[in-house]
Design an enzyme around this catalytic site. Structure first.
Site, PDB file in Angstrom:
ATOM      1  CE  LYS A   1     -69.703  52.007  33.801  1.00  0.00           C
ATOM      2  NZ  LYS A   1     -68.502  51.407  33.191  1.00  0.00           N
TER       3      LYS A   1
ATOM      4  N   GLY B   1     -65.359  46.775  42.002  1.00  0.00           N
ATOM      5  CA  GLY B   1     -64.185  47.455  41.444  1.00  0.00           C
ATOM      6  C   GLY B   1     -63.250  47.885  42.554  1.00  0.00           C
ATOM      7  CB  SER B   2     -60.382  50.130  42.555  1.00  0.00           C
ATOM      8  OG  SER B   2     -60.973  51.367  42.221  1.00  0.00           O
TER       9      SER B   2
ATOM     10  N   GLY C   1     -64.880  52.844  44.706  1.00  0.00           N
ATOM     11  CA  GLY C   1     -65.998  52.506  45.594  1.00  0.00           C
ATOM     12  C   GLY C   1     -66.352  53.664  46.517  1.00  0.00           C
TER      13      GLY C   1
ATOM     14  CD  GLU D   1     -68.958  42.053  47.223  1.00  0.00           C
ATOM     15  OE1 GLU D   1     -67.841  41.958  47.763  1.00  0.00           O
ATOM     16  OE2 GLU D   1     -69.982  41.558  47.704  1.00  0.00           O
TER      17      GLU D   1
ATOM     18  CB  CYS E   1     -61.401  40.971  44.233  1.00  0.00           C
ATOM     19  SG  CYS E   1     -62.662  39.713  44.063  1.00  0.00           S
TER      20      CYS E   1
ATOM     21  CD  GLU F   1     -56.644  44.863  44.985  1.00  0.00           C
ATOM     22  OE1 GLU F   1     -57.026  46.013  44.747  1.00  0.00           O
ATOM     23  OE2 GLU F   1     -57.375  43.864  44.919  1.00  0.00           O
TER      24      GLU F   1
HETATM   25  P1  NAD Z   1     -62.400  50.573  38.771  1.00  0.00           P
HETATM   26  O1  NAD Z   1     -62.978  50.995  40.056  1.00  0.00           O
HETATM   27  O2  NAD Z   1     -61.437  51.427  38.070  1.00  0.00           O
HETATM   28  O3  NAD Z   1     -63.557  50.291  37.674  1.00  0.00           O
HETATM   29  C1  NAD Z   1     -64.619  49.407  37.914  1.00  0.00           C
HETATM   30  C2  NAD Z   1     -65.869  49.931  37.234  1.00  0.00           C
HETATM   31  O4  NAD Z   1     -66.205  51.202  37.780  1.00  0.00           O
HETATM   32  C3  NAD Z   1     -65.733  50.151  35.730  1.00  0.00           C
HETATM   33  O5  NAD Z   1     -66.946  49.724  35.111  1.00  0.00           O
HETATM   34  C4  NAD Z   1     -65.562  51.659  35.630  1.00  0.00           C
HETATM   35  O6  NAD Z   1     -65.987  52.183  34.390  1.00  0.00           O
HETATM   36  C5  NAD Z   1     -66.454  52.135  36.741  1.00  0.00           C
HETATM   37  N1  NAD Z   1     -66.152  53.475  37.253  1.00  0.00           N
HETATM   38  C6  NAD Z   1     -65.041  54.215  37.051  1.00  0.00           C
HETATM   39  N2  NAD Z   1     -65.150  55.397  37.708  1.00  0.00           N
HETATM   40  C7  NAD Z   1     -66.349  55.389  38.338  1.00  0.00           C
HETATM   41  C8  NAD Z   1     -67.022  56.292  39.210  1.00  0.00           C
HETATM   42  N3  NAD Z   1     -66.486  57.454  39.551  1.00  0.00           N
HETATM   43  N4  NAD Z   1     -68.217  55.920  39.693  1.00  0.00           N
HETATM   44  C9  NAD Z   1     -68.767  54.742  39.394  1.00  0.00           C
HETATM   45  N5  NAD Z   1     -68.185  53.837  38.580  1.00  0.00           N
HETATM   46  C10 NAD Z   1     -66.977  54.152  38.058  1.00  0.00           C
HETATM   47  O7  NAD Z   1     -61.824  49.165  39.152  1.00  0.00           O
HETATM   48  P2  NAD Z   1     -60.944  48.265  38.227  1.00  0.00           P
HETATM   49  O8  NAD Z   1     -59.579  48.803  38.270  1.00  0.00           O
HETATM   50  O9  NAD Z   1     -61.633  48.122  36.920  1.00  0.00           O
HETATM   51  O10 NAD Z   1     -61.016  46.853  38.963  1.00  0.00           O
HETATM   52  C11 NAD Z   1     -59.999  46.356  39.766  1.00  0.00           C
HETATM   53  C12 NAD Z   1     -60.385  46.427  41.214  1.00  0.00           C
HETATM   54  O11 NAD Z   1     -61.603  45.743  41.421  1.00  0.00           O
HETATM   55  C13 NAD Z   1     -59.411  45.766  42.144  1.00  0.00           C
HETATM   56  O12 NAD Z   1     -59.175  46.610  43.238  1.00  0.00           O
HETATM   57  C14 NAD Z   1     -60.115  44.504  42.603  1.00  0.00           C
HETATM   58  O13 NAD Z   1     -59.680  43.992  43.821  1.00  0.00           O
HETATM   59  C15 NAD Z   1     -61.515  44.955  42.596  1.00  0.00           C
HETATM   60  N6  NAD Z   1     -62.420  43.817  42.491  1.00  0.00           N
HETATM   61  C16 NAD Z   1     -63.180  43.496  43.582  1.00  0.00           C
HETATM   62  C17 NAD Z   1     -63.994  42.400  43.546  1.00  0.00           C
HETATM   63  C18 NAD Z   1     -64.838  42.022  44.728  1.00  0.00           C
HETATM   64  O14 NAD Z   1     -65.781  41.291  44.543  1.00  0.00           O
HETATM   65  N7  NAD Z   1     -64.541  42.497  45.913  1.00  0.00           N
HETATM   66  C19 NAD Z   1     -64.065  41.623  42.394  1.00  0.00           C
HETATM   67  C20 NAD Z   1     -63.274  41.973  41.300  1.00  0.00           C
HETATM   68  C21 NAD Z   1     -62.465  43.088  41.369  1.00  0.00           C
END
Ligand code: NAD
Length: 467
Positions: free
Chosen positions: A168, A219-220, A224, A241, A275, A371
């Protein structure tokens, strides 16, 4: 009616609903995107479960061939995928081409690995072997900053290990992933890879879905934590991650003119939405002014614009919510420090922000401690290297970090003191498919990439026989 489709059980299907994806450079729709319902997620999981027995027993050499075919297909569609990626994500076309090419390379890398059984005993007393088995159905959840490369951290590794999947993308960047699904549909047995899109609600459903055995999430950090909580009831495996607040420590012996462009790239590539971007720069007091001046010059000269326009170096912020968040960090910089380049929205259409440099700011400001995930960079003065490392470590995050110096022996020692998953010396944000990547502290759980990352998609099984 959308031109894009979900991939469920080997068939391209319409979503239960559809809604537009916006181009962040124009705020105009790129296309309508199919959005899956909870029932379609269930169908995708059922299809992945049905495909699991045959795929997990397919010889690994056959699975490798599928990955190579997928890599070839990605490369054959490089131009189309890259253009679409630029339109939905915002990054310059050249960078989008790099991302697509990188995704293909990651498929090829995993196709070069093996998961051999390891015999640890074979004597008159008995025989013992350690095997790596698939876990089952893997749910992969990807964010909006690098939709394709982060997909390619997960899909080839999970499939090589014999798992089946539901993938997804993020709600604001689903199109290139759906296009990828269309391109590889006939290369993978039906149900092995299912791709759905949502508006932002199905990730939570995936984490608690009883049919999914592992969640691979990028993601964030806040989300997470919700993933981990959601996965707890079924005790799913999780790889997380998450966010980072990477410090770059610049020692007094570097040449600011030579180092500033490297730091600038580490901080501003993908408009800071990385990230492992360098997110706070600690500079020794003896070169602080010179370094700030060089960074400001680079920020002033940066060409910000629509990623499809020739010459654009930095695209817009990917979505409105993040755009507003970054403007908030700029205001924090204005309050707690001195803005010496950028500092405002660019134009009145599209989510553009000129790279912004903030000096005379220190720890304790929200711009330093949190961040920012966007093109605004705090530059902080230090006088003692040990103190700089301590300040770099005084963070909830621990994803990456870097040390910049000519004294490589000293750097090697200092690097070991840093509390992060990766430490670079005289470079930053250098990811390689064969090197395990993961965060310390609240930057994540587990690793991706490398042999270690592949193993995270496996269940250990010990066969132990008495003779
Ligand atoms: P986010 O957590 O809002 O969304 C990421 C994904 O999670 C999306 O596909 C979203 O639809 C899904 N999501 C939303 N709510 C959810 C839930 N309750 N349960 C499961 N999945 C859910 O993150 P973002 O704002 O899209 O991304 C930015 C963040 O990602 C930054 O903090 C960045 O540092 C981090 N990031 C980390 C890495 C890494 O490898 N460590 C890489 C890229 C980005």
């Amino acid at each position: 009616m959308s031109d894009y489709k979900l991939l469920i059980g080997g068939r391209l299907v319409a979503g239960a609903s559809a809604s537009p994806v916006l181009n962040p450079a124009t705020e105009e729709p790129v296309a309508d995107c199919p959005r899956a319902s909870k029932a379609q997620l269930d169908e995708a999981v059922t299809a992945a479960q049905a495909a699991l027995p045959a795929w997990s027993k397919t010889p690994i050499d056959e699975r490798k061939k599928v990955l190579v075919a997928m890599a070839d297909a990605i490369q054959a569609n490089l131009q189309d995928l890259a253009r679409l990626l630029t339109q939905e994500q915002g990054k310059p076309l050249q960078a989008a081409m790099g991302e697509v090419f990188g995704a293909a390379a990651f498929f090829r890398y995993f196709a070069s690995l093996d998961l051999p059984a390891k015999e640890v005993q074979n004597d008159e007393k008995g025989r013992v072997e350690i095997r790596r088995k698939p876990i089952g159905v893997v749910g992969a959840i990807v964010p909006w900053n690098f939709p394709l490369i982060l997909m390619a951290f997960k899909v080839p590794a999970a499939l090589l290990a014999g798992n089946t999947m539901v993938l997804k993308p993020a709600g604001t960047t689903p199109l290139s992933t759906l296009k990828f699904a269309e391109i590889v549909k006939d290369l993978v047995p039906a149900g092995v890879l299912n791709v759905i899109a949502d508006e932002n609600e199905l990730g939570a459903e995936m984490t608690k879905h009883p049919g999914i055995r592992k969640i691979s999430y990028t993601g964030s950090t806040e989300t997470g934590k919700r993933v981990m909580a959601g996965a707890a009831d079924a005790l799913k495996r999780v790889t997380l991650e998450l966010g980072g607040n990477d410090a770059a420590i610049v020692m007094p012996d570097v040449d600011p003119k030579e180092t500033a462009p490297k730091i600038f790239n580490a901080a501003f590539q993908n408009s800071g939405q990385v990230c492992i971007a360098a997110k706070r720069i600690y500079v020794h007091e003896s070169i602080y002014d010179a370094m700030c001046d060089e960074l400001a010059k680079l920020a002033d000269a940066a060409v910000v614009g629509d990623g499809l326009e020739q010459g654009t170096q930095f695209g817009p912020i990917q979505n409105k919510a993040q755009f507003e968040k970054v403007l908030g960090y700029i205001e924090a910089g204005r309050k707690d420090g001195k803005i010496i380049a950028g500092g405002a929205r660019k134009g009145d259409k599209g989510y553009f922000i000129q790279p912004t440099i903030v000096r005379d700011i220190t720890d304790g400001s929200k711009l330093v401690d949190e961040e920012q995930f966007g093109p605004v960079l705090p530059v902080i003065k230090f006088s003692d290297a040990g103190d700089a490392v301590a300040r770099a470590n005084a963070s909830i995050y621990g994803l990456g970090g870097s040390i910049w110096t000519k004294d490589t022996d000293k750097a090697w020692d200092l690097a070991g003191e840093m509390e992060s998953g990766t430490v670079w010396i005289n470079k930053h944000a250098d990811l390689q498919p064969h090197l395990p990547f993961g965060g310390a502290k609240l930057s994540g759980v587990g690793t991706e990439l490398g042999e270690e990352g592949l193993k995270e998609f496996t269940q250990v099984q010990v066969l132990s026989m008495a003779l």
